[in-house]
Structure formats: structure tokens, C-alpha cells
Design an enzyme around this catalytic site. Sequence first.
Site, PDB file in Angstrom:
ATOM      1  N   LYS A 113     -72.659 -85.732  11.558  1.00 20.40           N
ATOM      2  CA  LYS A 113     -72.267 -87.024  10.987  1.00 20.40           C
ATOM      3  C   LYS A 113     -73.204 -88.137  11.451  1.00 20.40           C
ATOM      4  CE  LYS A 113     -67.348 -86.184  10.201  1.00 20.40           C
ATOM      5  NZ  LYS A 113     -65.990 -86.678  10.405  1.00 20.40           N
ATOM      6  N   LYS A 198     -70.085 -75.910   3.918  1.00 19.11           N
ATOM      7  CA  LYS A 198     -68.626 -75.944   3.724  1.00 19.11           C
ATOM      8  C   LYS A 198     -68.242 -77.004   2.696  1.00 19.11           C
ATOM      9  CE  LYS A 198     -67.220 -79.206   7.105  1.00 19.11           C
ATOM     10  NZ  LYS A 198     -66.611 -79.799   8.164  1.00 19.11           N
ATOM     11  N   LYS A 201     -65.175 -83.435   2.085  1.00 15.12           N
ATOM     12  CA  LYS A 201     -64.822 -84.685   1.410  1.00 15.12           C
ATOM     13  C   LYS A 201     -66.038 -85.594   1.281  1.00 15.12           C
ATOM     14  CE  LYS A 201     -60.524 -84.830   3.977  1.00 15.12           C
ATOM     15  NZ  LYS A 201     -60.133 -85.294   5.294  1.00 15.12           N
TER      16      LYS A 201
HETATM   17  P1  TYM Z   1     -60.321 -83.075   8.350  1.00 12.40           P
HETATM   18  O1  TYM Z   1     -59.561 -84.237   7.850  1.00 12.40           O
HETATM   19  O2  TYM Z   1     -61.809 -83.061   8.142  1.00 12.40           O
HETATM   20  O3  TYM Z   1     -59.762 -81.741   7.743  1.00 12.40           O
HETATM   21  C1  TYM Z   1     -58.374 -81.429   7.779  1.00 12.40           C
HETATM   22  C2  TYM Z   1     -58.172 -79.948   7.969  1.00 12.40           C
HETATM   23  O4  TYM Z   1     -58.835 -79.224   6.928  1.00 12.40           O
HETATM   24  C3  TYM Z   1     -59.702 -78.244   7.501  1.00 12.40           C
HETATM   25  N1  TYM Z   1     -60.893 -78.109   6.644  1.00 12.40           N
HETATM   26  C4  TYM Z   1     -61.298 -76.957   6.116  1.00 12.40           C
HETATM   27  N2  TYM Z   1     -60.815 -75.712   6.221  1.00 12.40           N
HETATM   28  C5  TYM Z   1     -61.463 -74.737   5.543  1.00 12.40           C
HETATM   29  N3  TYM Z   1     -62.572 -74.966   4.770  1.00 12.40           N
HETATM   30  C6  TYM Z   1     -63.092 -76.207   4.640  1.00 12.40           C
HETATM   31  N4  TYM Z   1     -64.159 -76.414   3.884  1.00 12.40           N
HETATM   32  C7  TYM Z   1     -62.449 -77.271   5.342  1.00 12.40           C
HETATM   33  N5  TYM Z   1     -62.682 -78.607   5.434  1.00 12.40           N
HETATM   34  C8  TYM Z   1     -61.719 -79.100   6.237  1.00 12.40           C
HETATM   35  C9  TYM Z   1     -60.067 -78.799   8.872  1.00 12.40           C
HETATM   36  O5  TYM Z   1     -60.491 -77.782   9.741  1.00 12.40           O
HETATM   37  C10 TYM Z   1     -58.766 -79.434   9.298  1.00 12.40           C
HETATM   38  O6  TYM Z   1     -57.891 -78.476   9.844  1.00 12.40           O
HETATM   39  N6  TYM Z   1     -60.629 -83.981  13.255  1.00 12.40           N
HETATM   40  C11 TYM Z   1     -59.787 -83.446  12.213  1.00 12.40           C
HETATM   41  C12 TYM Z   1     -58.471 -84.173  12.065  1.00 12.40           C
HETATM   42  C13 TYM Z   1     -57.688 -84.294  13.324  1.00 12.40           C
HETATM   43  C14 TYM Z   1     -56.874 -83.283  13.911  1.00 12.40           C
HETATM   44  C15 TYM Z   1     -56.272 -83.892  15.036  1.00 12.40           C
HETATM   45  C16 TYM Z   1     -56.611 -81.966  13.564  1.00 12.40           C
HETATM   46  C17 TYM Z   1     -57.567 -85.408  14.102  1.00 12.40           C
HETATM   47  N7  TYM Z   1     -56.718 -85.168  15.123  1.00 12.40           N
HETATM   48  C18 TYM Z   1     -55.414 -83.175  15.878  1.00 12.40           C
HETATM   49  C19 TYM Z   1     -55.732 -81.239  14.402  1.00 12.40           C
HETATM   50  C20 TYM Z   1     -55.171 -81.847  15.535  1.00 12.40           C
HETATM   51  C21 TYM Z   1     -60.503 -83.578  10.877  1.00 12.40           C
HETATM   52  O7  TYM Z   1     -61.371 -84.405  10.717  1.00 12.40           O
HETATM   53  O8  TYM Z   1     -59.998 -82.819   9.887  1.00 12.40           O
END
Ligand code: TYM
Length: 335
Positions: A113, A198, A201
Site C-alpha cells: 500500500k 488477489k 477493492k
Molecule cells: P479487508 O477489509 O481488506 O477484507 C475483509 C476480509 O476479506 C478477506 N479478503 C479476501 N479473502 C479472500 N480473497 C480475497 N481476494 C480477499 N480480499 C479480502 C480479508 O482477508 C478479510 O478477512 N485488516 C483487515 C480488517 C480488520 C480485521 C480486524 C480483520 C481490521 N481489524 C480484526 C479481522 C480482525 C482488512 O483490511 O480486511
Amino acid sequence: MGKQRILSGVQPTGNLHLGNYLGAIRNWVQGQSQYDNYFCVVDLHAITVPHNPATLASDTYNVAALYLACGIDLKYSTIFVQSHIPAHAELTWLLNCITPINWLQDMIQFKEKAVKQGENVATGLLDYPVLMAADILLYEPDKVPVGEDQKQHIELTRDIVNRFNHLFGQGKQILKQPEPLINKEGARVMSLTDGTRKMSKSDPSDLSRINLLDSPDEIAKKIKRCKTDSVRGLVFDDPARPECNNLLTIYMLLSGKTKEEVAAECQDMGWGQFKPLLTEIIIAALKPIQEKYKEVMADKGYLESVLREGRQKAEAVASQTLRKAKIAMGYSMPL
Ligand code: TYM
């Protein structure tokens, strides 16, 4: 023995897509009756890259509504918004002061990022995994269900727990060690335009992902245009054919068929035959989610009451953990 606890979250940045669903939310829904669940919309994370203040609040509501639309059941689960609970920011500060900077500089997501931000990298982007550690640790979960890309952040959280308990625990576990919960299939859904990256968003091309709220026409268009190859016969796990593996995996997960069934069904197919099948399965899987989403969004008062109640329940847990951590660090904490 009581149920084990789950904590997880999604950022309200952009559209939620099939990766978020198959890697995370669908697994939360499928497992929720076995656990005591806390699902957070992590809106403090959403400002670690430049954001739009005019849409932050509505994006946050939309994600909470999507949790409900995907099947999160309030009988088993608490839904809340991160910024409603000040303990997240406060524990982050305490943990910041024991987290070496080089641990954060080693995070893959930070490096990726930061490159995109050029010279304007905010301190918050570097600090993001500490905020995530605070999100997790406040709720003392046993397991944290996420996609593969978050594994490194959970490992960091575990390192922070060890360090905190070693420094301040006097032989006791003040902060509880969480385990990642990562399903083998769907943990890394890939882009439709490049099977080696991957689904994300933040990809500038909307053609690279299926959003959970895409219309049937948009889905059909994206699958029609998605990258494939010129080989006849569709197979899983061929490293030379990442797109093929990804599309078959999406088909498998959304159709409910086993890997063996899909492998047998598709082994002699060409793309012209497979793509319409995949399109149909995706449209059918998203239809009930989209219908429920419309219902939830039509009743803003209900959604607000869900988040108000979630806030109360989450706050009660979070404030206790914060208190324990502060006392261990030497703060006086009169009741
Ligand atoms: P975020 O918002 O990017 O994504 C949310 C969840 O979706 C999963 N994910 C994917 N899984 C499979 N294939 C993909 N292409 C893919 N893109 C996203 C992510 O692994 C995630 O589970 N930092 C985290 C959010 C967060 C969080 C937390 C998660 C903040 N605090 C505490 C768990 C516990 C994030 O940016 O996810």
C-alpha cells in the site's frame, strides 16, 4: 464449557466483493451458531489511506447492512462499528509503545500500500496492524476468521501479545492469544483480469472483481470479459493456469459441489461452455443477498438499533480488557 469466541471485521472502503465474501463473511455465517461472535465494521482502518468524508458514514452503514444480508444472525452475533468504541484507539496507543517499528515495516500489506501512496504515506498506514491487534485483543477471541492476506497481521498480533504479557504480566496472561481461522478454499480469491493477483477493492479496474451488489448484467459482462487461456479442458491446481483454478474454485464454492464433482464436470469443457454456467451460479448466489440488503437498507431505524445494541455489548467487553491492560501497565484505574 461456554462457546469459543470469534472476532473479525471488514473495512468500509469501496465495494465488498466475492473475495471478502468467500474468504471471510461466508465462513462467519456458516460457523456462527457454534461460536459467540463479534463482527466489526472497521471504519478507523478506512482512513489509513486518503478517504472521502462525504461517504465514510454511509459506506460504514452499507457494510453493516451487508453483514445482515449475507446471513449474520443477531441470535449468535454482535455487529458493531469500530469508531463507536473509543477503547480501540486507546489500546492501540498502549500497544504502539511496545511494538518495534521494524515489525511494522516488515508487513507485506504496508509495503504494497505504501508504494501506491508514493510520498504521502500516513503514519496510520504503518500503524494499521497495531490497530488491528487492538481490535482483536479487546474481545479476547479464541479465533479470528480471515482470508489469507490477513495472516501476517494475526501473527504480528500474537507477537504483540507475547511481548505485552512478558513485559507486564508477571507470569500471567493479561492479553489472550488468538488463533487465525483460515479456510483452505476461498482464502485467496484472485482477480478476474489477472489470476496471479488477489481480487481487491482497490484495483482501479472494476472488471477485476465481482461486487456483492453487482447486477446480473454486470456479472455477465465481467465473466464474459474475464481473463482465461486457450487450453481446452478445465482443471484445478495447474500453476500455469491460475485463472482456470480461480474460476473453478469460485464455481465450486458457490455451487456447493465438491472439488471432485467440479473436476469431473469441467474436465472436457471449453470456456464457451463454462462461462455461462459460472455466470448463472454467481447471479443465483448473490440474488438472496441483494434482496435482503435492499430490505435492510429500507429500514434505517432498524439498522441503527442493531448498531446501538452492538455498541453496548461490544463496549462492555472491550472496556474490561482495556482496564486489565492499563492496570498491568501501571495505570491507576479507580472504578
Ligand atoms: P479487508 O477489509 O481488506 O477484507 C475483509 C476480509 O476479506 C478477506 N479478503 C479476501 N479473502 C479472500 N480473497 C480475497 N481476494 C480477499 N480480499 C479480502 C480479508 O482477508 C478479510 O478477512 N485488516 C483487515 C480488517 C480488520 C480485521 C480486524 C480483520 C481490521 N481489524 C480484526 C479481522 C480482525 C482488512 O483490511 O480486511
